[in-house]
Design a protein around this motif. Sequence first.
Motif, PDB file in Angstrom:
ATOM      1  N   LYS A 271     -10.999  -2.222  -2.015  1.00 48.49           N
ATOM      2  CA  LYS A 271     -10.498  -1.853  -3.341  1.00 48.49           C
ATOM      3  C   LYS A 271      -9.688  -3.021  -3.879  1.00 48.49           C
ATOM      4  CE  LYS A 271      -9.461   0.529  -6.989  1.00 48.49           C
ATOM      5  NZ  LYS A 271     -10.502   0.818  -8.004  1.00 48.49           N
ATOM      6  N   THR A 272     -10.148  -3.580  -5.001  1.00 52.25           N
ATOM      7  CA  THR A 272      -9.470  -4.698  -5.641  1.00 52.25           C
ATOM      8  C   THR A 272      -9.043  -4.290  -7.038  1.00 52.25           C
ATOM      9  OG1 THR A 272     -10.785  -6.301  -4.388  1.00 52.25           O
ATOM     10  CG2 THR A 272      -9.681  -7.092  -6.377  1.00 52.25           C
ATOM     11  N   TYR A 273      -7.773  -4.499  -7.340  1.00 52.32           N
ATOM     12  CA  TYR A 273      -7.266  -4.251  -8.688  1.00 52.32           C
ATOM     13  C   TYR A 273      -7.266  -5.582  -9.440  1.00 52.32           C
ATOM     14  CZ  TYR A 273      -5.715   0.220  -6.816  1.00 52.32           C
ATOM     15  OH  TYR A 273      -5.687   1.473  -6.233  1.00 52.32           O
ATOM     16  N   PRO A 274      -7.870  -5.627 -10.622  1.00 53.39           N
ATOM     17  CA  PRO A 274      -7.970  -6.908 -11.342  1.00 53.39           C
ATOM     18  C   PRO A 274      -6.619  -7.358 -11.895  1.00 53.39           C
ATOM     19  CG  PRO A 274      -8.784  -5.098 -12.706  1.00 53.39           C
ATOM     20  CD  PRO A 274      -8.510  -4.518 -11.345  1.00 53.39           C
ATOM     21  N   ALA A 275      -6.567  -8.622 -12.282  1.00 49.15           N
ATOM     22  CA  ALA A 275      -5.364  -9.152 -12.908  1.00 49.15           C
ATOM     23  C   ALA A 275      -5.070  -8.380 -14.191  1.00 49.15           C
ATOM     24  CB  ALA A 275      -5.562 -10.638 -13.220  1.00 49.15           C
ATOM     25  N   TYR A 276      -3.761  -8.203 -14.454  1.00 48.73           N
ATOM     26  CA  TYR A 276      -3.374  -7.380 -15.608  1.00 48.73           C
ATOM     27  C   TYR A 276      -2.077  -7.929 -16.198  1.00 48.73           C
ATOM     28  CZ  TYR A 276      -1.962  -3.234 -18.284  1.00 48.73           C
ATOM     29  OH  TYR A 276      -1.571  -2.372 -19.274  1.00 48.73           O
ATOM     30  N   ARG A 277      -2.122  -8.278 -17.468  1.00 47.56           N
ATOM     31  CA  ARG A 277      -0.949  -8.755 -18.202  1.00 47.56           C
ATOM     32  C   ARG A 277      -0.205  -9.863 -17.448  1.00 47.56           C
ATOM     33  NH1 ARG A 277       1.819  -3.366 -20.971  1.00 47.56           N
ATOM     34  NH2 ARG A 277       0.040  -2.839 -22.310  1.00 47.56           N
ATOM     35  N   GLY A 278      -0.955 -10.825 -17.009  1.00 50.52           N
ATOM     36  CA  GLY A 278      -0.361 -11.977 -16.345  1.00 50.52           C
ATOM     37  C   GLY A 278      -0.116 -11.801 -14.862  1.00 50.52           C
ATOM     38  N   LYS A 279      -0.260 -10.559 -14.369  1.00 55.36           N
ATOM     39  CA  LYS A 279      -0.079 -10.331 -12.941  1.00 55.36           C
ATOM     40  C   LYS A 279      -1.400 -10.574 -12.215  1.00 55.36           C
ATOM     41  CE  LYS A 279       3.630  -6.923 -13.427  1.00 55.36           C
ATOM     42  NZ  LYS A 279       4.075  -5.542 -13.107  1.00 55.36           N
ATOM     43  N   PRO A 280      -1.355 -11.225 -11.053  1.00 53.58           N
ATOM     44  CA  PRO A 280      -2.603 -11.524 -10.333  1.00 53.58           C
ATOM     45  C   PRO A 280      -3.273 -10.265  -9.799  1.00 53.58           C
ATOM     46  CG  PRO A 280      -0.700 -12.031  -8.972  1.00 53.58           C
ATOM     47  CD  PRO A 280      -0.156 -11.680 -10.332  1.00 53.58           C
ATOM     48  N   GLY A 281      -4.547 -10.372  -9.532  1.00 58.37           N
ATOM     49  CA  GLY A 281      -5.263  -9.260  -8.928  1.00 58.37           C
ATOM     50  C   GLY A 281      -4.776  -8.986  -7.513  1.00 58.37           C
ATOM     51  N   VAL A 282      -5.048  -7.772  -7.026  1.00 59.01           N
ATOM     52  CA  VAL A 282      -4.572  -7.353  -5.712  1.00 59.01           C
ATOM     53  C   VAL A 282      -5.733  -6.796  -4.903  1.00 59.01           C
ATOM     54  CG1 VAL A 282      -3.069  -5.773  -4.445  1.00 59.01           C
ATOM     55  CG2 VAL A 282      -2.278  -6.788  -6.595  1.00 59.01           C
ATOM     56  N   ASN A 283      -5.904  -7.317  -3.675  1.00 60.16           N
ATOM     57  CA  ASN A 283      -6.863  -6.736  -2.738  1.00 60.16           C
ATOM     58  C   ASN A 283      -6.141  -5.650  -1.949  1.00 60.16           C
ATOM     59  OD1 ASN A 283      -8.977  -8.530  -3.448  1.00 60.16           O
ATOM     60  ND2 ASN A 283      -8.095 -10.099  -2.125  1.00 60.16           N
ATOM     61  N   ALA A 284      -6.183  -4.419  -2.466  1.00 59.45           N
ATOM     62  CA  ALA A 284      -5.395  -3.326  -1.881  1.00 59.45           C
ATOM     63  C   ALA A 284      -5.968  -2.832  -0.567  1.00 59.45           C
ATOM     64  CB  ALA A 284      -5.299  -2.163  -2.867  1.00 59.45           C
ATOM     65  N   LEU A 285      -7.290  -2.831  -0.431  1.00 61.82           N
ATOM     66  CA  LEU A 285      -7.950  -2.368   0.787  1.00 61.82           C
ATOM     67  C   LEU A 285      -9.093  -3.315   1.117  1.00 61.82           C
ATOM     68  CD1 LEU A 285      -8.166   1.457  -0.017  1.00 61.82           C
ATOM     69  CD2 LEU A 285      -6.599   0.384   1.611  1.00 61.82           C
ATOM     70  N   GLN A 286      -9.271  -3.590   2.421  1.00 62.38           N
ATOM     71  CA  GLN A 286     -10.307  -4.514   2.846  1.00 62.38           C
ATOM     72  C   GLN A 286     -10.978  -4.007   4.118  1.00 62.38           C
ATOM     73  OE1 GLN A 286      -8.786  -8.743   2.736  1.00 62.38           O
ATOM     74  NE2 GLN A 286      -6.851  -7.697   2.331  1.00 62.38           N
ATOM     75  N   ASN A 287     -12.296  -3.926   4.098  1.00 65.76           N
ATOM     76  CA  ASN A 287     -13.095  -3.610   5.291  1.00 65.76           C
ATOM     77  C   ASN A 287     -12.634  -2.327   5.986  1.00 65.76           C
ATOM     78  OD1 ASN A 287     -14.489  -6.107   4.914  1.00 65.76           O
ATOM     79  ND2 ASN A 287     -12.822  -7.169   5.980  1.00 65.76           N
ATOM     80  N   ILE A 288     -12.510  -1.258   5.227  1.00 66.84           N
ATOM     81  CA  ILE A 288     -12.053   0.023   5.776  1.00 66.84           C
ATOM     82  C   ILE A 288     -13.257   0.841   6.246  1.00 66.84           C
ATOM     83  CG2 ILE A 288     -10.829   2.169   5.317  1.00 66.84           C
ATOM     84  CD1 ILE A 288      -8.996  -0.237   5.282  1.00 66.84           C
ATOM     85  N   ASP A 289     -13.280   1.138   7.535  1.00 68.68           N
ATOM     86  CA  ASP A 289     -14.333   1.964   8.134  1.00 68.68           C
ATOM     87  C   ASP A 289     -13.686   2.886   9.149  1.00 68.68           C
ATOM     88  OD1 ASP A 289     -17.280   1.215   7.411  1.00 68.68           O
ATOM     89  OD2 ASP A 289     -16.282  -0.729   7.640  1.00 68.68           O
ATOM     90  N   PHE A 290     -13.511   4.140   8.806  1.00 70.97           N
ATOM     91  CA  PHE A 290     -13.076   5.116   9.803  1.00 70.97           C
ATOM     92  C   PHE A 290     -13.384   6.516   9.299  1.00 70.97           C
ATOM     93  CE2 PHE A 290      -9.182   4.802   7.250  1.00 70.97           C
ATOM     94  CZ  PHE A 290      -8.740   6.113   7.172  1.00 70.97           C
ATOM     95  N   ALA A 291     -13.309   7.467  10.222  1.00 66.32           N
ATOM     96  CA  ALA A 291     -13.622   8.852   9.895  1.00 66.32           C
ATOM     97  C   ALA A 291     -12.477   9.761  10.291  1.00 66.32           C
ATOM     98  CB  ALA A 291     -14.909   9.285  10.610  1.00 66.32           C
ATOM     99  N   ILE A 292     -12.296  10.826   9.517  1.00 66.32           N
ATOM    100  CA  ILE A 292     -11.273  11.827   9.797  1.00 66.32           C
ATOM    101  C   ILE A 292     -11.982  13.093  10.264  1.00 66.32           C
ATOM    102  CG2 ILE A 292      -9.476  13.282   8.776  1.00 66.32           C
ATOM    103  CD1 ILE A 292      -8.877  10.941   6.874  1.00 66.32           C
ATOM    104  N   PRO A 293     -11.741  13.540  11.509  1.00 70.30           N
ATOM    105  CA  PRO A 293     -12.471  14.694  12.041  1.00 70.30           C
ATOM    106  C   PRO A 293     -12.193  15.975  11.250  1.00 70.30           C
ATOM    107  CG  PRO A 293     -11.386  13.461  13.798  1.00 70.30           C
ATOM    108  CD  PRO A 293     -10.858  12.926  12.514  1.00 70.30           C
ATOM    109  N   ARG A 294     -13.207  16.783  11.134  1.00 74.87           N
ATOM    110  CA  ARG A 294     -13.090  18.072  10.459  1.00 74.87           C
ATOM    111  C   ARG A 294     -12.096  18.971  11.203  1.00 74.87           C
ATOM    112  NH1 ARG A 294     -16.671  20.258   6.869  1.00 74.87           N
ATOM    113  NH2 ARG A 294     -18.061  18.495   7.319  1.00 74.87           N
ATOM    114  N   GLY A 295     -11.182  19.572  10.465  1.00 76.71           N
ATOM    115  CA  GLY A 295     -10.212  20.478  11.053  1.00 76.71           C
ATOM    116  C   GLY A 295      -9.038  19.802  11.735  1.00 76.71           C
ATOM    117  N   SER A 296      -8.962  18.474  11.635  1.00 78.71           N
ATOM    118  CA  SER A 296      -7.896  17.728  12.313  1.00 78.71           C
ATOM    119  C   SER A 296      -6.674  17.588  11.416  1.00 78.71           C
ATOM    120  CB  SER A 296      -8.395  16.333  12.704  1.00 78.71           C
ATOM    121  OG  SER A 296      -8.567  15.533  11.542  1.00 78.71           O
TER     122      SER A 296
END
Length: 383
Positions: free
Chosen positions: A42-67
């Motif tokens: 998840k990357t947020y683009p540059a906005y009003r002079g503020k640089p873009g942000v790479n908020a999330l990178q290479n996220i791969d995981f699972a949340i078990p049902r009922g956990s």
Amino acid sequence: MNVHPSLAIGQPIEKFDAISAHAISPAATASDAMVRFEGISKTYPAYRGKPGVNALQNIDFAIPRGSITGIIGRSGAGKSSLVRLINGLERPTTGRVVVDNRDISALSGRDLRLAQRSIGMIFQHFNLLSSRTAAANIALPLEIAGWAKADIRARVAELLALVGIADKHDRYPSELSGGQKQRVGIARALATRPSVLLSDEATSALDPQTTRAILDLLANINRELGVTIVLITHEMSVVRQLAGDVVVLDAGRVVESGHVADIFTYPKHPITQSFLAEVIGDSLPVSLASRIVSEQPPAGQAVIRVQVRGAGAGDTMVARLARELGLDVSLLSARIDEIGGQHVGSLTLGIPLGMSGGEDATTRTLAWLSQYQFPAERLGYVA
């Protein structure tokens, strides 16, 4: 050998060898996962002079049902972005988010709104409407969903009883305590019978006693309703009390994950270790810590801290260590917690200085602990 009386003799030591933990996701196959992150960035683009942000990178995981799964990280780690991907308020830059076998990142319009009804949300600051009573706040999502008035009344009464505030039906938020407001928030989040409940720092604004009560309530909801709960938090104490699995985020990446007991016993990443230090602190009694020195004295003991798991594992380990190496081992201190349904302990051992079997006794002890995969560190010496 001096053995702490609170540690009962347990199973043979082989039962407590280190578990292969820290795979990059809690174990959940595609069929039993409630939430799956697949190649997410998840990357947020540059906005009003503020640089873009790479908020999330290479996220791969699972949340078990009922956990109950905790997602923990410092401010800016990516927790808020992650939760907004789960409930469809944000779309990933790459990858997809699958909730209850639906690719929520591909939905829009009416389909997205319908999917969001199966995802409840609890907020840090409650987000109640001050002009509505407790009952009317809980009723709001049902009104939006088009429920009949009689059905709304029945559902609201059921939920007020579930969260333990049936007597607060007609109270306004200004008349409620923080814990009562959060109970209203939980009831509102459960109104449309969601399959997933997101808790975004839900206890951060509460005192410790109220926090424990709210976490107990969430545990009860998980048991009774089978709702999958995702805890977004920066507090490892919350994870310890409630979660079964934990995912640690740092700078937008998953740096460690697994069963809570595994992470507490064998933390690998420095950020995880820092979280645990805040919860557990220094387990050494002040009277012992004040005596430890870094330079080896002419006579005395080496001080070694060992992490153990399992009921009776600590006592069994100490007894076998003393027997096999022929050492007079002292148990200087012990801390045993129950985490994620398992006993996790930190033992501080005193190993006599000198030779054992032709080798330095401390070196032999550390080698023996390593052989049986007990994480250990030498803290220093006491005269």
